[in-house]
Write a protein that holds these residues in place. Structure first.
Motif, short mmCIF file in Angstrom:
data_model
loop_
_atom_site.label_atom_id
_atom_site.label_comp_id
_atom_site.label_asym_id
_atom_site.label_seq_id
_atom_site.Cartn_x
_atom_site.Cartn_y
_atom_site.Cartn_z
N THR A 1 0.85 -1.18 0.00
CA THR A 1 0.00 0.00 0.00
C THR A 1 0.89 1.23 0.00
O THR A 1 2.05 1.15 0.45
CB THR A 1 -0.91 0.01 1.24
N PRO A 2 0.41 2.35 -0.50
CA PRO A 2 1.21 3.58 -0.38
C PRO A 2 1.15 4.14 1.03
O PRO A 2 0.12 4.09 1.70
CB PRO A 2 0.54 4.53 -1.39
N ALA A 3 2.28 4.66 1.51
CA ALA A 3 2.32 5.30 2.82
C ALA A 3 1.82 6.73 2.69
O ALA A 3 1.42 7.18 1.61
CB ALA A 3 3.76 5.28 3.35
N PRO B 1 8.06 -1.68 7.64
CA PRO B 1 7.91 -0.22 7.61
C PRO B 1 9.26 0.47 7.44
O PRO B 1 10.31 -0.19 7.32
CB PRO B 1 7.31 0.08 8.98
N ALA B 2 9.27 1.79 7.44
CA ALA B 2 10.51 2.57 7.39
C ALA B 2 11.50 2.03 8.40
O ALA B 2 11.12 1.61 9.49
CB ALA B 2 10.21 4.04 7.67
N LEU B 3 12.77 2.04 8.03
CA LEU B 3 13.90 1.45 8.76
C LEU B 3 14.14 -0.02 8.38
O LEU B 3 15.15 -0.59 8.76
CB LEU B 3 13.77 1.57 10.29
N SER B 4 13.22 -0.63 7.63
CA SER B 4 13.43 -2.02 7.19
C SER B 4 14.47 -2.06 6.09
O SER B 4 14.61 -1.12 5.29
CB SER B 4 12.12 -2.62 6.70
N THR B 5 15.20 -3.17 6.03
CA THR B 5 16.23 -3.34 5.01
C THR B 5 15.68 -4.06 3.79
O THR B 5 14.72 -4.81 3.87
CB THR B 5 17.41 -4.14 5.60
N GLY B 6 16.32 -3.81 2.64
CA GLY B 6 15.90 -4.44 1.40
C GLY B 6 15.11 -3.54 0.49
O GLY B 6 14.63 -3.97 -0.57
N TYR B 7 14.99 -2.26 0.86
CA TYR B 7 14.19 -1.32 0.06
C TYR B 7 14.98 -0.07 -0.31
O TYR B 7 14.42 0.88 -0.84
CB TYR B 7 12.92 -0.93 0.83
N GLY B 8 16.26 -0.06 -0.02
CA GLY B 8 17.09 1.06 -0.41
C GLY B 8 17.44 1.99 0.75
O GLY B 8 16.80 1.98 1.80
N GLN B 9 18.47 2.79 0.51
CA GLN B 9 18.98 3.69 1.54
C GLN B 9 17.96 4.73 1.96
O GLN B 9 17.82 5.04 3.15
CB GLN B 9 20.25 4.39 1.02
N ASP B 10 17.22 5.28 1.02
CA ASP B 10 16.24 6.32 1.36
C ASP B 10 15.14 5.77 2.26
O ASP B 10 14.59 6.49 3.10
CB ASP B 10 15.63 6.91 0.09
N PHE B 11 14.79 4.51 2.09
CA PHE B 11 13.74 3.90 2.89
C PHE B 11 14.17 3.80 4.35
O PHE B 11 13.36 3.98 5.27
CB PHE B 11 13.39 2.52 2.33
N GLY C 1 13.09 6.89 8.25
CA GLY C 1 12.69 6.62 9.62
C GLY C 1 13.79 6.86 10.63
O GLY C 1 13.58 6.68 11.83
N TRP C 2 14.98 7.26 10.15
CA TRP C 2 16.13 7.38 11.03
C TRP C 2 15.96 8.54 12.02
O TRP C 2 15.62 9.65 11.64
CB TRP C 2 17.40 7.60 10.22
N GLY C 3 16.17 8.24 13.30
CA GLY C 3 16.08 9.26 14.33
C GLY C 3 14.67 9.70 14.63
O GLY C 3 14.46 10.64 15.41
N ALA C 4 13.68 9.04 14.03
CA ALA C 4 12.27 9.43 14.22
C ALA C 4 11.42 8.17 14.27
O ALA C 4 10.54 7.96 13.44
CB ALA C 4 11.82 10.36 13.10
N TRP C 5 11.67 7.33 15.25
CA TRP C 5 11.01 6.03 15.34
C TRP C 5 9.49 6.15 15.42
O TRP C 5 8.76 5.30 14.92
CB TRP C 5 11.52 5.29 16.57
N GLY C 6 9.00 7.19 16.09
CA GLY C 6 7.56 7.33 16.25
C GLY C 6 6.87 7.98 15.07
O GLY C 6 5.63 8.16 15.10
N ASP C 7 7.61 8.29 14.02
CA ASP C 7 7.03 8.97 12.86
C ASP C 7 6.73 7.97 11.74
O ASP C 7 5.75 7.24 11.79
CB ASP C 7 7.97 10.08 12.40
N LYS C 8 7.58 7.89 10.73
CA LYS C 8 7.29 7.06 9.57
C LYS C 8 7.13 5.57 9.89
O LYS C 8 6.26 4.91 9.31
CB LYS C 8 8.36 7.27 8.50
N PRO C 9 7.94 4.97 10.77
CA PRO C 9 7.68 3.56 11.08
C PRO C 9 6.27 3.33 11.60
O PRO C 9 5.61 2.35 11.23
CB PRO C 9 8.74 3.24 12.14
N PHE C 10 5.78 4.23 12.43
CA PHE C 10 4.43 4.12 12.98
C PHE C 10 3.37 4.32 11.90
O PHE C 10 2.44 3.50 11.75
CB PHE C 10 4.26 5.15 14.10
#
Length: 725
Positions: A457-459, A519-529, A533-542
């Motif tokens: 799904t799109p985020a 979600p964001a911070l997961s591996t296998g989807y590229g550096q930007d992915f 989520g870096w440094g903002a665990w409660g944002d995009k990963p959530f």
């Protein structure tokens, strides 16, 4: 649990009894393939590992090679075809009733296994030279020990005086589930060619008497045991959690070498050690990165390794593959700076022209080919087809094939062969991934209680979010399944392969659809992915997790009115964050979870890494404990006291604040809808068979009570395990 279950996942006793396969080694001539299989011991309280041989052609069935109460592991073939392994099994030639892990040899020509080398603290980390008789092992010595004999005396003194205290002068002091020190890892080397065929242990009269009752094992004759030479007599903490590889001629050992320093500057370098003289030089000292996984090329001229940049609170790590000449004062060359994936393991092709590399990729973990020759940007091409994750890649010396273990959510690890020569014969840049050939492994894949589909799904920022969804048999629009959202740990990881510890099929067998999102911070989807989520665990990963959950509950075979959520480690953090930000779930299970991030940082076993990951301001901003008053969902808290990665203080504080400050506090009599499952002697994962059963029994009972509305003591549900009282 029922004993006539349709699948092993309907019966926890049957599930924990399933054999588990791990590790793979290939003989120099390519005729023998050996793996390890874990099975329950007779008391069903622990797993024991045995070595099995797999036919590389796929024609003959597997056969068992070893059998002992202690088990065998870490198998590796020597250059002459003998099989080496480590084991704490008793040695018939000594009277030691509590042996440590030793190095054993199983002759290529047949016969009984025998001990080659021992150390007072045990041996491990075995590596052998490709074309020589050199072998290297790791063994830990107390700081003041001058050699292995002296170390034995000092250990005995500590034991006799019942001293367990450790005096530290540096950091870290513990790792995952064990204390570090007072002993420190060393690297030893020996020559297998110096061994004789003499068998030690013949009974001879003791010096004190000629009576038969005084007979004792004779000392091992000269040449019956390896002469271990210490290559690193004063390593300090440099070899903690190290990787090592020998050059093909056995003359050089390349190992990671930890550089200690203040706070976040701790990292690893690569050091080359002459195995004859012990002289060493720094091969790679990259002040901006950790380096690990060294592999020496078949011609001994180069070392390939993985480079991971040191993070900052603003910048996620970048992981690349690099090579450096095996000589002093040489400059490394990166091979994959243009490739938007993170290499995780590597193996050289026999001619040194390239490497086979594994990496997470879109919910899978294929094998890739990376060229190692030529200048400029080198091509990276996918070798394996399918939805699997590959590990333990072993390349045949003639280059005809490679062997590996593959797994997915449809089957645990199983051995396969991949025809490499045919793949490489295709035109570069136009190669088509190939399907592996499944070999006749010792462990058949278990029957599953449902099916697996992929969803996406799109985020909120239109980035594609994907997940696996495991559905129970019979889920339909007429009979929609309740949903269990399960968030992975890491957070730098992926739900892409089978896990014995976090197994969705046990929940599927209980009737749940299980959602496994990346979600964001997961591996296998590229550096930007990762960066988003870096440094903002409660944002995009959530928000990513919520977006894919919304997409799945919109399906007609999923019941959006009956949902639960669970996670461990970072997934447990996300469980705590979700609990304080939405009441859409009927129950939440939080395992080994981060609760108060300001408290967590200085107490975890790797505070130096945490200091690089989140600034104090970001840690506070993203800390779930600030939202405890908004929690309206029943929570099951699970924690082990031996968890040093997420210390028990996180679980204890979470539990107290749930009962005293949450929106569902304990009542005047101290009763609460929340539950705390505490394991005094388990670590981050809860690994022993009976405790794993307890974990799943309590989790399933908690979900059944709150998601399905089934009381724990209802006859329709087995309820809490009797062993909990």
């Amino acid at each position: 649990m029922t004993t006539d279950a349709a699948t092993p996942f309907h019966d926890l006793d049957a599930y924990v009894a399933l054999p588990r396969l791990a590790g793979l080694t290939l003989s120099p001539d390519g005729s023998r393939l050996v793996t390890a299989v874990q099975t329950l011991d007779p008391k069903r309280t622990r797993y024991v590992t045995a070595l099995w041989e797999v036919d590389p052609t796929g024609q003959a069935p597997s056969r068992r090679l070893t059998r002992s109460a202690k088990g065998e592991s870490a198998a590796i073939f020597a250059s002459n075809g003998d099989l080496l392994f480590t084991s704490a099994r008793p040695d018939a030639d000594t009277d030691d009733d509590n042996p440590k892990s030793a190095l054993w040899l199983l002759p290529a020509g047949g016969g009984e296994a025998r001990v080659l080398a021992t150390a007072p603290g045990g041996v491990g980390g075995v590596t052998v030279a490709r074309d020589a008789s050199t072998v290297s092992v790791g063994a830990a010595l107390l700081p003041s020990s001058t050699d292995l004999d002296d170390d034995a005396k000092r250990r005995k003194a500590r034991k006799d005086h019942k001293v367990a205290a450790i005096l530290h002068d540096g950091y870290p002091v513990r790792y995952w589930d064990h204390d570090l020190g007072p002993d420190r890892p060393h690297r030893f080397v020996a020559d297998l060619a110096a061994l004789t065929d003499e068998v030690p242990g013949a009974l001879v009269p003791a010096p004190s008497s000629g009576e038969k009752d005084d007979a004792e094992p004779a000392a091992a004759p000269e040449g019956a045991r390896l002469d271990l030479r210490d290559l690193t007599p004063a390593p300090g903490a440099a070899l903690e959690d190290s990787d090592a590889d020998l050059s093909p001629d056995g003359r050089t050992l390349v190992t990671t070498w930890r550089v200690t320093g203040p706070g976040p500057t701790m990292r690893s370098t690569l050091v080359a050690i002459d195995t004859e003289s012990g002289a060493q030089y720094v091969l790679v000292d990259d002040r901006g990165a950790d380096v690990f996984g060294p592999k020496v090329s078949p011609d001994g001229r180069f070392v390939a390794y993985v480079r991971e940049t040191l993070t900052t609170p603003q910048r996620a790590p970048e992981v690349t593959l690099a090579v450096v000449p095996l000589a002093p004062k040489q400059s490394p060359r990166s091979l994959t700076t243009h490739w938007d994936r993170w290499p995780s393991s590597l193996a050289w092709l026999p001619d040194g022209s390239g490497l086979l590399v594994t990496a997470d990729d879109d919910g899978r973990g294929p094998v890739f080919h990376v060229a190692a020759t030529g200048g400029g940007i080198v091509p990276v091409e996918r070798v394996t087809a399918g939805d699997h994750v590959y590990t333990d890649v072993r390349v045949a010396r003639d280059g005809s094939a490679f062997y590996a273990l593959r797994s997915s959510y449809l089957a645990p690890a199983e051995p396969v062969r991949v025809d490499l020569a045919d793949y490489l014969a295709q035109d570069e840049g136009k190669r088509t991934p190939v399907e592996p050939t499944l070999l006749r492994g010792p462990v058949p894949a278990p029957a599953l209680p449902g099916s697996l589909v992929e969803v996406e799904t799109p985020a909120s920022d239109d980035v594609r979010i994907r997940a696996w969804l495991a559905l129970p048999d019979g889920a339909s629009a007429e009979s929609p399944a309740p949903l269990a959202l399960w968030v992975h740990g890491g957070p730098l990881g992926s739900w892409n392969t089978w896990s014995w510890r976090w197994n969705p099929w046990l929940l599927v067998a209980a009737g749940y659809a299980v959602l496994l999102p990346d979600p964001a911070l997961s591996t296998g989807y590229g550096q930007d992915f990762v960066q988003r989520g870096w440094g903002a665990w409660g944002d995009k990963p959530f928000t990513d997790v919520m977006a894919v959950t919304d997409a799945v509950v919109a399906r007609d075979d999923v019941d959006e009115t009956r949902t639960g959520m669970m996670g461990g480690s970072f997934g447990g953090y996300m469980a705590n964050w979700i609990a304080g930000h939405t009441d859409r779930f009927r129950a939440i299970v939080t395992h080994a979870s981060l609760w108060a991030l300001d408290q967590f940082g200085p107490t975890t076993d790797a505070s130096f890494y945490w200091e690089r990951e989140l600034s104090p301001e970001a840690a506070l901003e993203n800390s779930p404990h600030r939202f405890v008053g908004d929690i309206r969902t029943p929570m099951l808290v699970v924690h082990g006291d031996k968890d040093y990665r997420v210390p028990i203080g996180e679980g204890l504080r979470l539990w107290y604040e749930l009962l005293s400050k949450s929106g569902l506090p304990a009542d005047a009599e101290g009763k609460t809808v929340h539950r705390f499952l505490y394991f005094p002697d388990e670590n981050h994962w809860v690994l022993t068979p009976e405790h794993a059963k307890v974990w799943y029994q309590v989790v399933l009972a908690f979900l059944a009570e709150h998601v399905l509305g089934v009381a724990p003591d209802d006859d329709a549900y087995p309820g809490l395990p009797p062993v909990l009282g």
